[in-house]
Structure formats: C-alpha cells, structure tokens
Design an enzyme around this catalytic site. Structure first.
Site, PDB file in Angstrom:
ATOM      1  N   ILE A  59       0.845  -1.206   0.000  1.00  0.00           N
ATOM      2  CA  ILE A  59       0.000   0.000   0.000  1.00  0.00           C
ATOM      3  C   ILE A  59       0.872   1.245   0.000  1.00  0.00           C
ATOM      4  O   ILE A  59       0.643   2.180  -0.794  1.00  0.00           O
ATOM      5  CB  ILE A  59      -0.977  -0.012   1.199  1.00  0.00           C
ATOM      6  CG1 ILE A  59      -1.969  -1.172   1.057  1.00  0.00           C
ATOM      7  CG2 ILE A  59      -1.732   1.321   1.305  1.00  0.00           C
ATOM      8  CD1 ILE A  59      -2.837  -1.454   2.264  1.00  0.00           C
TER       9      ILE A  59
ATOM     10  N   ASP B  12      10.874   1.548   7.082  1.00  0.00           N
ATOM     11  CA  ASP B  12      10.434   0.156   7.133  1.00  0.00           C
ATOM     12  C   ASP B  12      11.651  -0.674   7.535  1.00  0.00           C
ATOM     13  O   ASP B  12      12.612  -0.766   6.782  1.00  0.00           O
ATOM     14  CB  ASP B  12       9.909  -0.297   5.755  1.00  0.00           C
ATOM     15  CG  ASP B  12       9.207  -1.650   5.814  1.00  0.00           C
ATOM     16  OD1 ASP B  12       9.734  -2.565   6.478  1.00  0.00           O
ATOM     17  OD2 ASP B  12       8.145  -1.794   5.201  1.00  0.00           O
TER      18      ASP B  12
ATOM     19  N   THR C 235      -4.531   4.609   7.515  1.00  0.00           N
ATOM     20  CA  THR C 235      -5.477   3.704   6.854  1.00  0.00           C
ATOM     21  C   THR C 235      -5.083   2.256   7.135  1.00  0.00           C
ATOM     22  O   THR C 235      -5.507   1.350   6.418  1.00  0.00           O
ATOM     23  CB  THR C 235      -5.510   3.934   5.325  1.00  0.00           C
ATOM     24  OG1 THR C 235      -4.161   3.830   4.842  1.00  0.00           O
ATOM     25  CG2 THR C 235      -6.094   5.280   4.958  1.00  0.00           C
TER      26      THR C 235
ATOM     27  N   ARG D 168      -4.404   0.164  10.714  1.00  0.00           N
ATOM     28  CA  ARG D 168      -5.215  -0.475  11.750  1.00  0.00           C
ATOM     29  C   ARG D 168      -5.347   0.452  12.944  1.00  0.00           C
ATOM     30  O   ARG D 168      -4.405   1.179  13.289  1.00  0.00           O
ATOM     31  CB  ARG D 168      -4.548  -1.781  12.238  1.00  0.00           C
ATOM     32  CG  ARG D 168      -4.774  -2.973  11.332  1.00  0.00           C
ATOM     33  CD  ARG D 168      -6.227  -3.463  11.354  1.00  0.00           C
ATOM     34  NE  ARG D 168      -6.428  -4.604  10.496  1.00  0.00           N
ATOM     35  CZ  ARG D 168      -6.743  -4.549   9.200  1.00  0.00           C
ATOM     36  NH1 ARG D 168      -6.913  -3.387   8.597  1.00  0.00           N
ATOM     37  NH2 ARG D 168      -6.910  -5.648   8.483  1.00  0.00           N
TER      38      ARG D 168
ATOM     39  N   ASP E 254      -8.952   5.874   8.830  1.00  0.00           N
ATOM     40  CA  ASP E 254      -9.988   4.971   8.320  1.00  0.00           C
ATOM     41  C   ASP E 254     -10.266   3.855   9.326  1.00  0.00           C
ATOM     42  O   ASP E 254     -11.154   3.043   9.112  1.00  0.00           O
ATOM     43  CB  ASP E 254      -9.498   4.365   6.989  1.00  0.00           C
ATOM     44  CG  ASP E 254     -10.550   3.503   6.316  1.00  0.00           C
ATOM     45  OD1 ASP E 254     -11.712   3.951   6.233  1.00  0.00           O
ATOM     46  OD2 ASP E 254     -10.220   2.383   5.882  1.00  0.00           O
TER      47      ASP E 254
ATOM     48  N   GLU F 298     -14.073  -0.588  16.749  1.00  0.00           N
ATOM     49  CA  GLU F 298     -14.949  -0.377  15.586  1.00  0.00           C
ATOM     50  C   GLU F 298     -16.249  -1.142  15.806  1.00  0.00           C
ATOM     51  O   GLU F 298     -16.192  -2.283  16.266  1.00  0.00           O
ATOM     52  CB  GLU F 298     -14.248  -0.848  14.309  1.00  0.00           C
ATOM     53  CG  GLU F 298     -13.033   0.006  14.013  1.00  0.00           C
ATOM     54  CD  GLU F 298     -12.294  -0.396  12.727  1.00  0.00           C
ATOM     55  OE1 GLU F 298     -12.771  -1.250  11.971  1.00  0.00           O
ATOM     56  OE2 GLU F 298     -11.219   0.175  12.490  1.00  0.00           O
TER      57      GLU F 298
ATOM     58  N   HIS G 221     -13.678   2.448   8.094  1.00  0.00           N
ATOM     59  CA  HIS G 221     -12.906   1.277   7.616  1.00  0.00           C
ATOM     60  C   HIS G 221     -13.337   0.876   6.186  1.00  0.00           C
ATOM     61  O   HIS G 221     -13.758  -0.263   5.955  1.00  0.00           O
ATOM     62  CB  HIS G 221     -13.048   0.093   8.581  1.00  0.00           C
ATOM     63  CG  HIS G 221     -11.886  -0.847   8.506  1.00  0.00           C
ATOM     64  ND1 HIS G 221     -11.364  -1.500   9.595  1.00  0.00           N
ATOM     65  CD2 HIS G 221     -11.117  -1.241   7.451  1.00  0.00           C
ATOM     66  CE1 HIS G 221     -10.359  -2.264   9.224  1.00  0.00           C
ATOM     67  NE2 HIS G 221     -10.181  -2.138   7.914  1.00  0.00           N
ATOM     68  N   ILE G 222     -13.201   1.821   5.273  1.00  0.00           N
ATOM     69  CA  ILE G 222     -13.643   1.581   3.896  1.00  0.00           C
ATOM     70  C   ILE G 222     -12.470   1.450   2.922  1.00  0.00           C
ATOM     71  O   ILE G 222     -12.651   1.466   1.717  1.00  0.00           O
ATOM     72  CB  ILE G 222     -14.580   2.713   3.393  1.00  0.00           C
ATOM     73  CG1 ILE G 222     -13.893   4.095   3.502  1.00  0.00           C
ATOM     74  CG2 ILE G 222     -15.900   2.697   4.132  1.00  0.00           C
ATOM     75  CD1 ILE G 222     -14.596   5.205   2.746  1.00  0.00           C
ATOM     76  N   GLY G 223     -11.252   1.317   3.486  1.00  0.00           N
ATOM     77  CA  GLY G 223     -10.047   1.319   2.645  1.00  0.00           C
ATOM     78  C   GLY G 223     -10.108   0.401   1.435  1.00  0.00           C
ATOM     79  O   GLY G 223      -9.774   0.789   0.322  1.00  0.00           O
TER      80      GLY G 223
HETATM   81  P1  NAD Z   1       2.432  -5.195   3.397  1.00  0.00           P
HETATM   82  O1  NAD Z   1       2.680  -6.439   4.187  1.00  0.00           O
HETATM   83  O2  NAD Z   1       2.664  -5.200   1.940  1.00  0.00           O
HETATM   84  O3  NAD Z   1       3.295  -4.004   4.032  1.00  0.00           O
HETATM   85  C1  NAD Z   1       3.451  -3.803   5.394  1.00  0.00           C
HETATM   86  C2  NAD Z   1       4.860  -3.286   5.586  1.00  0.00           C
HETATM   87  O4  NAD Z   1       5.030  -2.945   6.975  1.00  0.00           O
HETATM   88  C3  NAD Z   1       5.944  -4.331   5.265  1.00  0.00           C
HETATM   89  O5  NAD Z   1       6.821  -3.830   4.271  1.00  0.00           O
HETATM   90  C4  NAD Z   1       6.662  -4.552   6.592  1.00  0.00           C
HETATM   91  O6  NAD Z   1       8.056  -4.746   6.427  1.00  0.00           O
HETATM   92  C5  NAD Z   1       6.364  -3.254   7.299  1.00  0.00           C
HETATM   93  N1  NAD Z   1       6.521  -3.318   8.746  1.00  0.00           N
HETATM   94  C6  NAD Z   1       6.322  -4.366   9.579  1.00  0.00           C
HETATM   95  N2  NAD Z   1       6.599  -4.002  10.838  1.00  0.00           N
HETATM   96  C7  NAD Z   1       6.953  -2.701  10.790  1.00  0.00           C
HETATM   97  C8  NAD Z   1       7.354  -1.745  11.779  1.00  0.00           C
HETATM   98  N3  NAD Z   1       7.442  -2.087  13.072  1.00  0.00           N
HETATM   99  N4  NAD Z   1       7.645  -0.487  11.375  1.00  0.00           N
HETATM  100  C9  NAD Z   1       7.568  -0.127  10.070  1.00  0.00           C
HETATM  101  N5  NAD Z   1       7.231  -0.994   9.094  1.00  0.00           N
HETATM  102  C10 NAD Z   1       6.917  -2.269   9.462  1.00  0.00           C
HETATM  103  O7  NAD Z   1       0.944  -4.781   3.755  1.00  0.00           O
HETATM  104  P2  NAD Z   1       0.021  -3.740   2.974  1.00  0.00           P
HETATM  105  O8  NAD Z   1      -0.795  -4.463   1.974  1.00  0.00           O
HETATM  106  O9  NAD Z   1       0.841  -2.576   2.571  1.00  0.00           O
HETATM  107  O10 NAD Z   1      -0.964  -3.344   4.157  1.00  0.00           O
HETATM  108  C11 NAD Z   1      -0.520  -2.619   5.290  1.00  0.00           C
HETATM  109  C12 NAD Z   1      -1.591  -2.678   6.348  1.00  0.00           C
HETATM  110  O11 NAD Z   1      -2.736  -1.947   5.902  1.00  0.00           O
HETATM  111  C13 NAD Z   1      -2.138  -4.103   6.591  1.00  0.00           C
HETATM  112  O12 NAD Z   1      -1.361  -4.801   7.532  1.00  0.00           O
HETATM  113  C14 NAD Z   1      -3.529  -3.849   7.100  1.00  0.00           C
HETATM  114  O13 NAD Z   1      -3.512  -3.795   8.501  1.00  0.00           O
HETATM  115  C15 NAD Z   1      -3.864  -2.471   6.547  1.00  0.00           C
HETATM  116  N6  NAD Z   1      -4.993  -2.523   5.580  1.00  0.00           N
HETATM  117  C16 NAD Z   1      -6.058  -1.718   5.809  1.00  0.00           C
HETATM  118  C17 NAD Z   1      -7.130  -1.737   4.927  1.00  0.00           C
HETATM  119  C18 NAD Z   1      -8.319  -0.845   5.142  1.00  0.00           C
HETATM  120  O14 NAD Z   1      -9.422  -1.219   4.744  1.00  0.00           O
HETATM  121  N7  NAD Z   1      -8.155   0.323   5.720  1.00  0.00           N
HETATM  122  C19 NAD Z   1      -7.125  -2.607   3.828  1.00  0.00           C
HETATM  123  C20 NAD Z   1      -6.000  -3.388   3.611  1.00  0.00           C
HETATM  124  C21 NAD Z   1      -4.933  -3.348   4.503  1.00  0.00           C
END
Ligand code: NAD
Length: 316
Positions: A153, A172, A232, A234, A258, A263, A282-284
């Site tokens: 994301i 990261d 966006t 958690r 979001d 929730e 939570h509409i991401g």
């Molecule tokens: P992803 O796994 O591709 O990326 C997460 C990144 O966070 C990874 O690169 C990881 O190395 C990094 N990370 C882990 N621990 C960390 C820390 N302590 N500090 C900094 N970085 C760290 O996941 P994504 O697809 O990019 O999604 C990210 C988050 O978004 C998901 O875990 C989920 O909780 C959330 N999400 C929310 C919605 C929504 O509806 N709002 C939808 C999808 C995902």
C-alpha cells in the site's frame, strides 16, 4: 456437500463471480456478514468446512470446536484478527489476499491527505449547515510525505505522491534498499526522521506488538506542529487518547483515519469533537475493483482447499 460460512460483509458484493466459483465447485455457502452476531457465529461455525472471514476475531477456543474446518480465508490482507499459531496447531490452513486492495487503500490514503489539507469535508459540512465561509488550506504539491511501512500500500501511495512532486521519506525496518522504480524520489530514513521531517505522515504497517501505540504522545509531539497524520492501516497503531490530548492542545494541522481501536467508533470518542479530525468507517478496501478481485481469490482458495489442492497466499 462441503459448506463455507462467509462472515465478511463485502464478499461478493460487487460481482456474482465469487459465488459462481463456489457453486461450480459444488460448495454450499451461507452469508452471515450483515448484522454479524458473535454468538450465532460461534454456534454455527463447527458445522462448516471453511470460513471466509472479515475483521472479527475467531478465538482459538472456538476454532478447537470445529473438527471439519480446513480453511480460514481472510477476505483481505491484514491478519491481526486471526490466531495463526493456534490455527496451525489445529491443522487449519489460513490464507489471505495481499496487495489486491493496495490501490484502493492507497487511493483512500491520498483522498484523506487532499481532504484534510484543503478542508473539503469540513467546508462541505459548513455549507450544508448554511455557512459559506472560506478556508485556507495547504498544497500537497511538493510537500514531504513520510511513509511508515513501505509495503504494497505504501508503495502505491508513493506512486501517487510522485504525481504531486512530493519528496517521500519511508521507514520500514524490513526494507534496506529503495527499489529502482522509486530511487528518484523516495529516501529511506529512521522512524524519528520520518516523524520529524514530514509535512504529512501516512501509516501503512500491520498491527503487531511492535506497532501497537507506535504513535503515542511522544511520537505525535515529535511531528511538526502543523503537519497531518493519516492512518489507513489499523486502529491501535495511533494511541487515540494521546492523539486527542495532543490535538486538543493545538498540535497537528489535522488527522484523518480509516481505522479506530474500537470499531464501530464509539460516539463518545472525544476525537469526534475536533474539527480537524476526519474519520471514515474502515472503507479502505471498499472499491468495486478491489472487492471483486479479493472475493474471487478467496472463493478460488475455498474451492482449492476443499478439493485438496494448494491455495494461493497460504500463510499457515
Ligand atoms: P504489506 O505487508 O505489503 O506491508 C506492510 C509493511 O510494513 C511491510 O513492508 C513490513 O516490512 C512493514 N513493517 C512491519 N513491521 C513494521 C514496523 N514495526 N515499522 C515499520 N514498518 C513495518 O501490507 P500492505 O498491503 O501494505 O498493508 C498494510 C496494512 O494496511 C495491513 O497490515 C492492514 O492492517 C492495513 N490494511 C487496511 C485496509 C483498510 O481497509 N483500511 C485494507 C488493507 C490493509
């Protein structure tokens, strides 16, 4: 006949194809997403062979009462509501669908950035109540964007930021080199640098012990006084009590999120009294394209696992 219980509210909402996949595989499905009731879920799940789950928790003691359960298919990416170790011990496969919602969530993060910096929803609310007042916002163009997490994301947010000539700082701990595509405008930095030097900070990390309360009072106060905080990912990653304390004292230009710790968001949450606090429910991942893609992969995984085949994106 094999049976799947679907507790994700959005499964199949935007396309009939996920249901067709289940039907073609001879799998009976039950939808339990709308008005989800935990007690009814606990009673029903032991009869099922697979579960398509959204955001609610499925506790180990309830998993243990499901002798037929072969798969927990997360309808989305985040796995923080699933007890992976316990599922593994019970021999239940867990899958998720990573990255397919990454454009939808990145769009929403960017929408929040533009909205909060130009007061779009704030002035819209004013006009609706009869006030035609100007609001002087700030450009996003050429600003410094701090990304916390640089996964799927965050990378899509960075791609959008390029179009706004933004400088991007990313933190990261698991990314040691900027991929070639981003080399021109993304710089890796430690978390304190990202926090202190960004005009906008956008959070894109999973909820883990190491990320819970990552944005507490000390870190929020480290941010520039007029900067914007976007989340966006958690609820729980920003400490909401601390956020309110900092924002009600005038720190931050605004915050847009979001996701919240509890929730649906409680109406007495004091953050809702702040004009420069924006929240979406939570509409991401809720775009037509993302829901269709995620539901199709989930349905395919249910069909594969119940046919004894290897699914996509197996976690355990
Ligand atoms: P992803 O796994 O591709 O990326 C997460 C990144 O966070 C990874 O690169 C990881 O190395 C990094 N990370 C882990 N621990 C960390 C820390 N302590 N500090 C900094 N970085 C760290 O996941 P994504 O697809 O990019 O999604 C990210 C988050 O978004 C998901 O875990 C989920 O909780 C959330 N999400 C929310 C919605 C929504 O509806 N709002 C939808 C999808 C995902």
């Amino acid at each position: 006949m094999k049976k799947v219980l679907i507790t994700s509210r959005s499964f199949g909402k935007t396309s009939p194809k996920p249901f067709a996949i289940l039907e073609e595989a001879g799998i009976e499905y039950t939808l339990m997403g709308t008005d989800f009731d935990e007690e009814a879920f606990k009673k029903a799940i032991p009869e099922y062979d697979a579960l398509v789950i959204g955001a609610h928790k499925f506790y180990p003691e309830d998993m243990a009462k499901c002798p037929n359960l072969k798969l927990i298919a997360k309808h989305g990416a985040g796995l923080d509501n699933i007890f992976l170790e316990e599922a593994k011990e019970l021999g239940i496969c867990v899958t998720n669908v990573p990255a397919m919602n990454a454009n939808a969530v990145a769009d929403l993060a960017f929408a929040h950035m533009l909205n909060i910096s130009r007061g779009v929803s704030f002035t819209n609310n004013q006009v609706h109540t009869g006030a035609w007042k100007s609001f002087i916002g700030k450009d996003v163009y050429q600003k410094t964007l701090g990304l916390v997490g640089f996964g799927a994301i965050a990378k899509n947010v960075a791609r959008r930021a390029k179009g706004f000539s933004m400088k991007v700082l990313a933190y990261d701990p698991f990314v040691t080199e900027v991929p070639e595509e981003f080399a021109e405008y993304v710089t890796l930095a430690d978390l304190d640098t990202v926090t202190k030097q960004s005009d906008i900070v956008s959070i894109h990390v999973p909820l883990l012990d190491s990320t819970k309360n990552l944005f507490d009072e000390a870190r929020i106060m480290m941010m520039q006084p007029e900067s914007y905080l976007i989340n966006t990912s958690r609820g729980g990653i920003i400490n909401e009590e601390d956020l309110y304390k900092c924002m009600s004292a005038g720190h931050l230009g605004g915050c847009a999120i979001d996701v919240v710790e509890v929730e649906p968001m409680q109406q007495d949450n004091p953050l809702l009294t702040l004009d420069n606090f924006v929240v979406t429910p939570h509409i991401g991942m809720y775009s037509l394209e993302a829901i269709s893609a995620v539901s199709i992969v989930c349905a395919e995984n249910v069909a594969k696992v119940l046919a004894g085949e290897e699914p996509n994106y197996k976690i355990v």
